[in-house]
Design a protein around this motif. Structure first.
Motif, PDB file in Angstrom:
ATOM      1  N   ASN A   1       8.928   8.880  -7.883  1.00  0.00           N
ATOM      2  CA  ASN A   1       9.161   7.607  -8.566  1.00  0.00           C
ATOM      3  C   ASN A   1      10.459   6.913  -8.158  1.00  0.00           C
ATOM      4  O   ASN A   1      10.618   5.733  -8.412  1.00  0.00           O
ATOM      5  N   GLY A   2      11.387   7.610  -7.500  1.00  0.00           N
ATOM      6  CA  GLY A   2      12.611   6.961  -7.030  1.00  0.00           C
ATOM      7  C   GLY A   2      12.519   6.468  -5.600  1.00  0.00           C
ATOM      8  O   GLY A   2      13.445   5.842  -5.087  1.00  0.00           O
ATOM      9  N   ALA A   3      11.412   6.749  -4.935  1.00  0.00           N
ATOM     10  CA  ALA A   3      11.237   6.343  -3.532  1.00  0.00           C
ATOM     11  C   ALA A   3      10.585   4.969  -3.468  1.00  0.00           C
ATOM     12  O   ALA A   3       9.663   4.667  -4.213  1.00  0.00           O
ATOM     13  N   LYS A   4      11.082   4.155  -2.557  1.00  0.00           N
ATOM     14  CA  LYS A   4      10.531   2.819  -2.332  1.00  0.00           C
ATOM     15  C   LYS A   4      10.417   2.603  -0.828  1.00  0.00           C
ATOM     16  O   LYS A   4      11.030   3.321  -0.051  1.00  0.00           O
ATOM     17  N   ALA A   5       9.665   1.576  -0.443  1.00  0.00           N
ATOM     18  CA  ALA A   5       9.460   1.326   0.983  1.00  0.00           C
ATOM     19  C   ALA A   5       9.470  -0.164   1.274  1.00  0.00           C
ATOM     20  O   ALA A   5       9.153  -0.976   0.409  1.00  0.00           O
ATOM     21  N   TYR A   6       9.864  -0.483   2.492  1.00  0.00           N
ATOM     22  CA  TYR A   6       9.689  -1.838   3.017  1.00  0.00           C
ATOM     23  C   TYR A   6       9.301  -1.714   4.478  1.00  0.00           C
ATOM     24  O   TYR A   6       9.497  -0.668   5.097  1.00  0.00           O
TER      25      TYR A   6
ATOM     26  N   ALA B   1       9.713  -2.735   8.354  1.00  0.00           N
ATOM     27  CA  ALA B   1      10.753  -3.237   9.251  1.00  0.00           C
ATOM     28  C   ALA B   1      10.151  -3.929  10.466  1.00  0.00           C
ATOM     29  O   ALA B   1      10.777  -4.790  11.069  1.00  0.00           O
ATOM     30  N   ALA B   2       8.948  -3.543  10.824  1.00  0.00           N
ATOM     31  CA  ALA B   2       8.228  -4.115  11.962  1.00  0.00           C
ATOM     32  C   ALA B   2       6.763  -3.734  11.773  1.00  0.00           C
ATOM     33  O   ALA B   2       6.418  -3.011  10.830  1.00  0.00           O
ATOM     34  N   GLU B   3       5.928  -4.189  12.648  1.00  0.00           N
ATOM     35  CA  GLU B   3       4.505  -3.898  12.513  1.00  0.00           C
ATOM     36  C   GLU B   3       4.267  -2.388  12.536  1.00  0.00           C
ATOM     37  O   GLU B   3       4.587  -1.712  13.514  1.00  0.00           O
ATOM     38  N   GLY B   4       3.769  -1.850  11.422  1.00  0.00           N
ATOM     39  CA  GLY B   4       3.464  -0.421  11.315  1.00  0.00           C
ATOM     40  C   GLY B   4       4.649   0.467  10.989  1.00  0.00           C
ATOM     41  O   GLY B   4       4.480   1.654  10.752  1.00  0.00           O
ATOM     42  N   VAL B   5       5.856  -0.090  10.981  1.00  0.00           N
ATOM     43  CA  VAL B   5       7.067   0.705  10.731  1.00  0.00           C
ATOM     44  C   VAL B   5       7.498   0.524   9.281  1.00  0.00           C
ATOM     45  O   VAL B   5       7.747  -0.583   8.829  1.00  0.00           O
ATOM     46  N   VAL B   6       7.585   1.652   8.561  1.00  0.00           N
ATOM     47  CA  VAL B   6       7.947   1.648   7.153  1.00  0.00           C
ATOM     48  C   VAL B   6       9.290   2.355   6.991  1.00  0.00           C
ATOM     49  O   VAL B   6       9.511   3.411   7.577  1.00  0.00           O
ATOM     50  N   VAL B   7      10.175   1.747   6.191  1.00  0.00           N
ATOM     51  CA  VAL B   7      11.474   2.347   5.890  1.00  0.00           C
ATOM     52  C   VAL B   7      11.449   2.806   4.440  1.00  0.00           C
ATOM     53  O   VAL B   7      11.167   2.019   3.535  1.00  0.00           O
ATOM     54  N   LEU B   8      11.732   4.098   4.233  1.00  0.00           N
ATOM     55  CA  LEU B   8      11.821   4.651   2.884  1.00  0.00           C
ATOM     56  C   LEU B   8      13.269   4.598   2.429  1.00  0.00           C
ATOM     57  O   LEU B   8      14.183   4.904   3.193  1.00  0.00           O
ATOM     58  N   TYR B   9      13.481   4.234   1.160  1.00  0.00           N
ATOM     59  CA  TYR B   9      14.832   4.220   0.600  1.00  0.00           C
ATOM     60  C   TYR B   9      14.746   4.589  -0.873  1.00  0.00           C
ATOM     61  O   TYR B   9      13.660   4.697  -1.441  1.00  0.00           O
ATOM     62  N   GLY B  10      15.890   4.829  -1.497  1.00  0.00           N
ATOM     63  CA  GLY B  10      15.930   5.232  -2.890  1.00  0.00           C
ATOM     64  C   GLY B  10      16.348   6.687  -2.995  1.00  0.00           C
ATOM     65  O   GLY B  10      16.916   7.258  -2.057  1.00  0.00           O
ATOM     66  N   MET B  11      16.067   7.297  -4.149  1.00  0.00           N
ATOM     67  CA  MET B  11      16.497   8.674  -4.380  1.00  0.00           C
ATOM     68  C   MET B  11      15.350   9.508  -4.939  1.00  0.00           C
ATOM     69  O   MET B  11      14.638   9.077  -5.839  1.00  0.00           O
ATOM     70  N   VAL B  12      15.204  10.699  -4.367  1.00  0.00           N
ATOM     71  CA  VAL B  12      14.257  11.692  -4.865  1.00  0.00           C
ATOM     72  C   VAL B  12      15.049  12.947  -5.229  1.00  0.00           C
ATOM     73  O   VAL B  12      16.245  13.044  -4.940  1.00  0.00           O
ATOM     74  N   PHE B  13      14.394  13.918  -5.837  1.00  0.00           N
ATOM     75  CA  PHE B  13      15.121  15.069  -6.353  1.00  0.00           C
ATOM     76  C   PHE B  13      15.703  15.956  -5.246  1.00  0.00           C
ATOM     77  O   PHE B  13      16.880  16.263  -5.248  1.00  0.00           O
ATOM     78  N   ASP B  14      14.870  16.396  -4.311  1.00  0.00           N
ATOM     79  CA  ASP B  14      15.345  17.355  -3.312  1.00  0.00           C
ATOM     80  C   ASP B  14      14.653  17.127  -1.966  1.00  0.00           C
ATOM     81  O   ASP B  14      13.892  16.186  -1.797  1.00  0.00           O
TER      82      ASP B  14
ATOM     83  N   ARG C   1       0.829  -1.212   0.000  1.00  0.00           N
ATOM     84  CA  ARG C   1       0.000   0.000   0.000  1.00  0.00           C
ATOM     85  C   ARG C   1       0.862   1.259   0.000  1.00  0.00           C
ATOM     86  O   ARG C   1       0.566   2.225  -0.704  1.00  0.00           O
ATOM     87  N   VAL C   2       1.944   1.257   0.781  1.00  0.00           N
ATOM     88  CA  VAL C   2       2.831   2.424   0.826  1.00  0.00           C
ATOM     89  C   VAL C   2       3.520   2.613  -0.529  1.00  0.00           C
ATOM     90  O   VAL C   2       3.579   3.729  -1.057  1.00  0.00           O
ATOM     91  N   ASN C   3       4.022   1.531  -1.117  1.00  0.00           N
ATOM     92  CA  ASN C   3       4.672   1.647  -2.422  1.00  0.00           C
ATOM     93  C   ASN C   3       3.687   2.130  -3.489  1.00  0.00           C
ATOM     94  O   ASN C   3       4.057   2.934  -4.354  1.00  0.00           O
ATOM     95  N   ALA C   4       2.452   1.683  -3.430  1.00  0.00           N
ATOM     96  CA  ALA C   4       1.441   2.157  -4.384  1.00  0.00           C
ATOM     97  C   ALA C   4       1.188   3.656  -4.194  1.00  0.00           C
ATOM     98  O   ALA C   4       1.058   4.398  -5.175  1.00  0.00           O
ATOM     99  N   ALA C   5       1.131   4.107  -2.952  1.00  0.00           N
ATOM    100  CA  ALA C   5       0.926   5.537  -2.680  1.00  0.00           C
ATOM    101  C   ALA C   5       2.104   6.358  -3.202  1.00  0.00           C
ATOM    102  O   ALA C   5       1.917   7.429  -3.782  1.00  0.00           O
ATOM    103  N   LEU C   6       3.321   5.858  -3.016  1.00  0.00           N
ATOM    104  CA  LEU C   6       4.503   6.571  -3.516  1.00  0.00           C
ATOM    105  C   LEU C   6       4.493   6.625  -5.041  1.00  0.00           C
ATOM    106  O   LEU C   6       4.788   7.668  -5.638  1.00  0.00           O
TER     107      LEU C   6
END
Length: 170
Positions: A51-56, A58-71, A39-44
């Motif tokens: 479009n360079g941001a991704k998520a996984y 890490a624990a229940e309810g905890v989302v880690v963002l990674y990748g590259m965005v412009f600014d 759901r988070v990746n679909a929202a991003l």
């Protein structure tokens, strides 16, 4: 009175039942974490600026963002987008920015220019371009400064706007 053999069977049955319940709940938790990540990746992905941001998860309810965005503005937007997804309780921001990468590249080039004796020359990096500005006393120094910058990032195009200002004759 319960026979010892029968008591151990009851204990074994209870232990197996507990393990089954725990396993089922951890599988359900893993499924819900995968659903949250999706759901988070679909929202991003719904925002082309992210479009360079991704998520996984890490624990229940905890989302880690990674990748590259412009600014930094896009970084904040990605964090806000992830936080707005139902089920997200916390966001860890590990995103990198292109402008931050360019600042790091500028710093490396400017350090190398200073080390090479160019105290009045500065580099500015924007994408694949290095813009050089400042003053030197000869055309040879102007070319040498461009070579120094190019040696740090040989795949970038140099725009040499250094002004040649001959020094005093006396």
């Amino acid at each position: 009175m319960i026979k010892p053999h029968h008591a151990s069977r009851v204990s074994l049955t209870i232990a197996a039942l507990i393990l089954t319940i725990v396993s089922a709940s951890s599988l359900a938790l893993a499924d819900s974490e995968a659903q949250l990540m999706n759901r988070v990746n679909a929202a991003l992905r719904s925002n082309p600026r992210l479009n360079g941001a991704k998520a996984y998860t890490a624990a229940e309810g905890v989302v880690v963002l990674y990748g590259m965005v412009f600014d930094e503005k896009d970084r904040a937007m990605a964090e806000q987008t992830a936080n707005s997804v139902p089920g997200v309780t916390s966001v860890v921001d590990n995103l990198r920015t292109k402008t931050g990468k360019w600042a790091d590249e500028e710093e490396r080039i400017n350090t190398q220019l200073l080390t090479s004796g160019f105290t009045d020359v500065q580099a500015r990096v924007i994408g694949p371009y290095i813009y050089l500005s400042g003053n030197v006393i000869s055309p040879a120094d102007k070319d040498r400064a461009a070579n120094v910058a190019s040696s740090v990032y040989p795949n970038k195009q140099i725009n040499n706007m250094i002004f040649v200002q001959p020094g005093s004759m006396f």
